[in-house]
Design a protein around this motif. Structure first.
Motif, PDB file in Angstrom:
ATOM      1  N   ARG A  71      -1.841   9.676   8.822  1.00 55.91           N
ATOM      2  CA  ARG A  71      -0.712   8.921   9.377  1.00 55.91           C
ATOM      3  C   ARG A  71      -0.730   8.864  10.914  1.00 55.91           C
ATOM      4  O   ARG A  71      -0.128   7.995  11.500  1.00 55.91           O
ATOM      5  CB  ARG A  71       0.624   9.527   8.927  1.00 55.91           C
ATOM      6  N   PHE A  78       0.791  -1.220   0.000  1.00 53.17           N
ATOM      7  CA  PHE A  78       0.000   0.000   0.000  1.00 53.17           C
ATOM      8  C   PHE A  78       0.824   1.270   0.000  1.00 53.17           C
ATOM      9  O   PHE A  78       0.293   2.347  -0.236  1.00 53.17           O
ATOM     10  CB  PHE A  78      -1.000  -0.016   1.154  1.00 53.17           C
ATOM     11  N   ARG A  79       2.113   1.177   0.222  1.00 54.43           N
ATOM     12  CA  ARG A  79       2.962   2.372   0.176  1.00 54.43           C
ATOM     13  C   ARG A  79       2.909   3.051  -1.188  1.00 54.43           C
ATOM     14  O   ARG A  79       3.157   4.233  -1.294  1.00 54.43           O
ATOM     15  CB  ARG A  79       4.412   2.028   0.521  1.00 54.43           C
ATOM     16  N   TYR A 129      -1.425   0.828   8.525  1.00 54.03           N
ATOM     17  CA  TYR A 129      -1.244   1.738   7.398  1.00 54.03           C
ATOM     18  C   TYR A 129      -2.498   2.591   7.265  1.00 54.03           C
ATOM     19  O   TYR A 129      -3.620   2.096   7.376  1.00 54.03           O
ATOM     20  CB  TYR A 129      -1.017   0.972   6.092  1.00 54.03           C
ATOM     21  N   TYR A 162     -10.390   7.551   1.810  1.00 56.16           N
ATOM     22  CA  TYR A 162      -9.334   7.011   2.664  1.00 56.16           C
ATOM     23  C   TYR A 162      -9.130   5.520   2.415  1.00 56.16           C
ATOM     24  O   TYR A 162      -9.997   4.824   1.898  1.00 56.16           O
ATOM     25  CB  TYR A 162      -9.642   7.264   4.141  1.00 56.16           C
ATOM     26  N   PHE A 201      -6.125   9.838  -2.002  1.00 54.86           N
ATOM     27  CA  PHE A 201      -6.250   9.308  -0.651  1.00 54.86           C
ATOM     28  C   PHE A 201      -5.805  10.309   0.406  1.00 54.86           C
ATOM     29  O   PHE A 201      -5.692   9.974   1.570  1.00 54.86           O
ATOM     30  CB  PHE A 201      -5.449   8.014  -0.497  1.00 54.86           C
ATOM     31  N   ASN A 202      -5.550  11.508   0.011  1.00 52.74           N
ATOM     32  CA  ASN A 202      -5.112  12.522   0.961  1.00 52.74           C
ATOM     33  C   ASN A 202      -6.009  13.749   0.956  1.00 52.74           C
ATOM     34  O   ASN A 202      -5.727  14.723   1.631  1.00 52.74           O
ATOM     35  CB  ASN A 202      -3.661  12.936   0.660  1.00 52.74           C
ATOM     36  N   ALA A 230      -3.505   5.792   4.536  1.00 53.98           N
ATOM     37  CA  ALA A 230      -3.029   6.678   3.473  1.00 53.98           C
ATOM     38  C   ALA A 230      -3.382   8.138   3.714  1.00 53.98           C
ATOM     39  O   ALA A 230      -2.653   9.022   3.292  1.00 53.98           O
ATOM     40  CB  ALA A 230      -3.603   6.238   2.125  1.00 53.98           C
ATOM     41  N   PHE A 288       0.446   3.933  -2.629  1.00 51.08           N
ATOM     42  CA  PHE A 288      -0.598   4.946  -2.557  1.00 51.08           C
ATOM     43  C   PHE A 288      -0.144   6.203  -1.831  1.00 51.08           C
ATOM     44  O   PHE A 288      -0.837   7.216  -1.846  1.00 51.08           O
ATOM     45  CB  PHE A 288      -1.855   4.395  -1.881  1.00 51.08           C
ATOM     46  N   ASP A 289       1.019   6.146  -1.165  1.00 46.71           N
ATOM     47  CA  ASP A 289       1.552   7.340  -0.522  1.00 46.71           C
ATOM     48  C   ASP A 289       1.718   8.421  -1.570  1.00 46.71           C
ATOM     49  O   ASP A 289       2.250   8.178  -2.644  1.00 46.71           O
ATOM     50  CB  ASP A 289       2.911   7.062   0.138  1.00 46.71           C
TER      51      ASP A 289
END
Length: 107
Positions: free
Chosen positions: A44, A12-13, A39, A27, A21-22, A41, A15-16
């Motif tokens: 944090r 899923f990183r 996790y 979410y 998702f931000n 996104a 999607f960082d």
């Protein structure tokens, strides 16, 4: 493949940094088999939290409900926050981890 190899966080990183998702109330989060957030996104600060202890604006234990009532075929959940209703879809995968995604519907 990473999900099948229990490398959920690595999977899923990617999607960082994804703006979807931000912002905009969308979410994505992952809970381990014990209900710990491993996790998130969009927020944090929730990583490391015990999801079972979370309650919604009405005092409902939505975190415990999500952990207890999520099936391998997936389940819908809803809970109220200060910014609106959260509508979450979450399947429980092999190993007991929960992958959840959803959106916020403004009040």
């Amino acid at each position: 493949q990473l999900i099948e190899d229990n490398e959920l966080v690595s999977a899923f990183r990617k999607f960082d940094g994804e703006s979807a998702f931000n912002s905009g109330g969308i979410y994505l989060f992952v809970l381990d088999a014990d209900g710990q957030n491993i996790y998130h996104a969009a927020n944090r600060t929730l990583v490391g939290s015990d999801f079972a202890k979370l309650v919604d604006l009405d005092g409902r234990p939505f975190g415990q409900n999500l952990i207890t009532n999520t099936a391998s075929s997936g389940s819908w959940h809803n809970y109220r926050t200060g910014i609106g209703w959260r509508l979450t879809y979450a399947p429980k995968i092999r190993g007991g981890q929960i992958i959840a995604a959803g959106f916020t519907a403004p009040n």
